[in-house]
Design an enzyme around this catalytic site. Structure first.
Site, mmCIF file in Angstrom:
data_model
loop_
_atom_site.group_PDB
_atom_site.id
_atom_site.type_symbol
_atom_site.label_atom_id
_atom_site.label_comp_id
_atom_site.label_asym_id
_atom_site.label_seq_id
_atom_site.Cartn_x
_atom_site.Cartn_y
_atom_site.Cartn_z
ATOM 1 N N GLU A 298 56.351 124.960 43.019
ATOM 2 C CA GLU A 298 56.380 126.461 42.439
ATOM 3 C C GLU A 298 57.024 127.401 43.191
ATOM 4 O OE1 GLU A 298 53.197 128.246 40.179
ATOM 5 O OE2 GLU A 298 52.583 126.464 39.387
ATOM 6 N N ASP A 455 51.636 118.590 43.507
ATOM 7 C CA ASP A 455 50.583 119.300 42.599
ATOM 8 C C ASP A 455 50.648 118.421 41.323
ATOM 9 O OD1 ASP A 455 49.074 120.489 40.643
ATOM 10 O OD2 ASP A 455 49.672 122.537 41.076
ATOM 11 N N ASN A 530 42.190 123.795 44.294
ATOM 12 C CA ASN A 530 42.496 124.844 43.192
ATOM 13 C C ASN A 530 41.324 125.388 42.749
ATOM 14 O OD1 ASN A 530 42.949 126.129 40.659
ATOM 15 N ND2 ASN A 530 44.997 125.716 41.310
ATOM 16 N N PHE A 535 38.702 127.672 36.636
ATOM 17 C CA PHE A 535 39.004 126.515 37.309
ATOM 18 C C PHE A 535 38.651 126.271 38.594
ATOM 19 C CE2 PHE A 535 41.260 122.800 38.756
ATOM 20 C CZ PHE A 535 40.590 121.767 38.078
#
Length: 546
Positions: A298, A455, A530, A535
């Site tokens: 990202e 990821d 994460n 979450f």
């Protein structure tokens, strides 16, 4: 003539150490509109833009809330004062703020009562929440104000000056360039940015200046310290081929700026989501690990070019980047994200680069397996713009034995970001399988040890994780029930021959008690990589061949 149409700041709460870069929209004499600067060295039709920054200081004493540093304090805990706790920790903005923070605040009192060191040397360890360099009370009487020479951008040093006084406020000029980085002296104060068109000959303003006020400057929060567990090769069974020497690897999804929005992260203050604040913390953390190989996901395209690549270059890293494809993405090419791999130039040299575009693999798959009538539906499901970056590196270090003298020490590093959508279990598994089959070919051609980082947006026990960790997927795995295109059948094809081991799970076998607390006993993977409001779980992995 040249004119300023709009002045805007991306974040209205300035933070110490985070550069403020205003958005200035201007109209040129030919009626065109742009955000390009017009400096004195390159005037437009006899005019240029002049910038100034001011610190607005009130004659009134201002205390800042210890919990919400953007808010002014309205009450003080006298218990803190009696316990000689740093005064900055005693202030709160509202009774509710104090009530909500009481459980933590009470600990401060208890620790203060039992503190051995009474001279304050341990205060930061005991009470540290922010990097405060002030007492917490901003006394703005002129006699107490430190006027220091300042630096702004590329502007030379110059003495600060009291330029204006209005009622009970004094405006101190603190900068003369478009950007400004708040300092500790600014904490608790409002800043003012001024932009004005100036005549090149007379050096006088043309028209009224455009100004914007910020909120009060807040100190930068101190990041929580990492408590890393050191592990040696001797501790880990089947560690990466020792003939390649010992090296370290970091994998990190840094959260693309275009995704760091208040809509997605409404529980985070806007200043904490701002790129100027996040980038300095990311750089500090990445550099602090001293990793030999760094895999980032990202990474926004313009941030790679303008920030990550040049900043990590200063620390000895060479950079490689693969931008996501754009069949689905409809934004600017500058803001699309991708995978970036960095390696230390003194430890490795670049041999080869492979780019995996899952969109192309999807096209090939549908051409081969999907009937023409269903191809559009299939492509809509499979085409998600995800990519992988594969880099072959040669080590510049070695602990070779006699039998391997002269043999090139190569390692293949894969860096990927798998599709995020929870309901597309088939797409996730297909992407991981596609990547692994490509890596199989590389490994077979040169007998190269493998690192697979990224990821994977897949929790431990999911089908993609099983494929990575054990080389196959149980035909009865519930994830295989989601396969509307039939691309996962037969399940027996979902295999690979790479002897991969999860770095986390192999470390978990060591037996350190502190490590066991951080892993799931059923999977030997971390409890989470994460952590958001909605979450908490593990999505990120480093796998290596044994």
């Amino acid at each position: 003539m040249l004119s300023v149409l709009r002045v805007h700041l991306p974040s209205d709460i300035p933070i110490v150490g985070c550069e403020l870069s205003p958005y200035v929209l201007i109209r040129h004499p030919d009626k065109t509109v742009s955000t390009e600067d017009v400096p004195e060295s390159a005037p437009v039709e006899g005019c240029f833009l002049r910038y100034k920054w001011y610190r607005i200081q009130s004659d009134k004493k201002v205390a800042i809330c210890s919990v919400h540093p953007s808010e002014q304090a309205t009450l003080q805990c006298l218990g803190c004062v009696k316990a000689k706790i740093p005064v900055a920790k005693s202030y709160h903005c509202t009774p509710k703020c104090f009530s909500d923070a009481w459980q933590h605040h009470r600990v401060l009192h208890e620790r203060a009562a039992s503190a051995v060191n009474e001279n304050g040397n341990e205060e930061e360890d005991i009470y540290g929440r922010f990097n405060n360099t002030t007492s917490g009370i901003n006394n703005n009487n002129n006699s107490n104000t430190s006027v220091q020479p300042v630096v702004n951008g590329t502007t030379p040093l110059y003495p600060a000056a009291v330029t204006q006084r209005n009622g009970g406020e004094t405006w101190f000029e603190v900068g003369r360039s478009k950007t400004y980085t708040p300092t500790a002296d600014d904490i608790g104060h409002v800043l003012k940015f001024e932009c004005v068109v100036v005549d090149s000959e007379t050096k006088t303003p043309v028209g009224q200046p455009n100004t914007i006020l910020t909120s009060r400057v807040i100190p930068a929060p101190s990041p929580s310290p990492r408590r890393l567990i050191s592990v040696t090769n001797a501790d880990v069974a089947g560690h990466l081929d020792s003939s390649s020497g010992t090296f370290t690897v970091l994998s990190y999804n840094v959260l693309c700026d275009s995704y760091a929005t208040s809509d997605l992260y409404g529980y985070c203050p806007s200043w904490a989501l701002s790129w100027p604040y996040r980038r300095q913390n990311l750089l500090r953390e990445i550099v602090g690990y001293l990793a030999d190989i760094v895999c980032l996901q990202e990474v926004q395209s313009d941030h790679f070019e303008e920030f990550f690549a040049p900043e990590l270059d200063k620390h000895g890293y060479q950079a490689l980047f693969k931008r996501r494809t754009t069949e689905v993405y409809n934004g600017s090419n500058q803001t699309i994200d991708g995978c970036a791999t960095f390696f230390r130039r003194d430890r490795f040299s670049h041999v080869k680069k492979y780019e995996v575009e899952f969109n192309k693999a999807a096209q090939s798959l549908t051409d081969a397996l999907v009937p023409n009538a269903q191809k559009k539906t299939a492509l809509n499901r499979l085409v998600k713009d995800n990519v992988a970056l594969i880099v072959v590196l040669e080590a510049k270090f070695s602990n070779q034995g006699v039998d391997n003298l002269g043999k090139r020490q190569l390692v293949c590093v894969a860096n990927t970001h798998v599709n995020v959508q929870h309901d597309l279990k088939d797409v996730k598994l297909w992407q991981v399988h596609t990547l692994l089959k490509g890596l199989e070919k590389i490994a077979a051609s040169a007998d190269i040890p493998m690192l697979v980082c990224g990821d994977f947006n897949s929790v431990p026990g999911s089908a993609p994780h099983a494929l990575l960790a054990i080389g196959k997927v149980d035909p009865m795995h519930p994830d295989l029930a989601v396969d509307p295109l039939g691309i996962l059948r037969p399940a027996t094809k979902l295999t690979h021959t790479l002897p991969l081991v999860s770095a986390y799970s192999s470390f978990a076998r060591i037996g350190y008690e502190q490590q066991k607390k951080r892993v799931d006993p059923n999977t030997n993977e971390p409890l989470f990589t994460n952590c958001t409001r909605d979450f908490i779980g593990t999505l990120d992995y480093i796998f290596y061949s044994v």
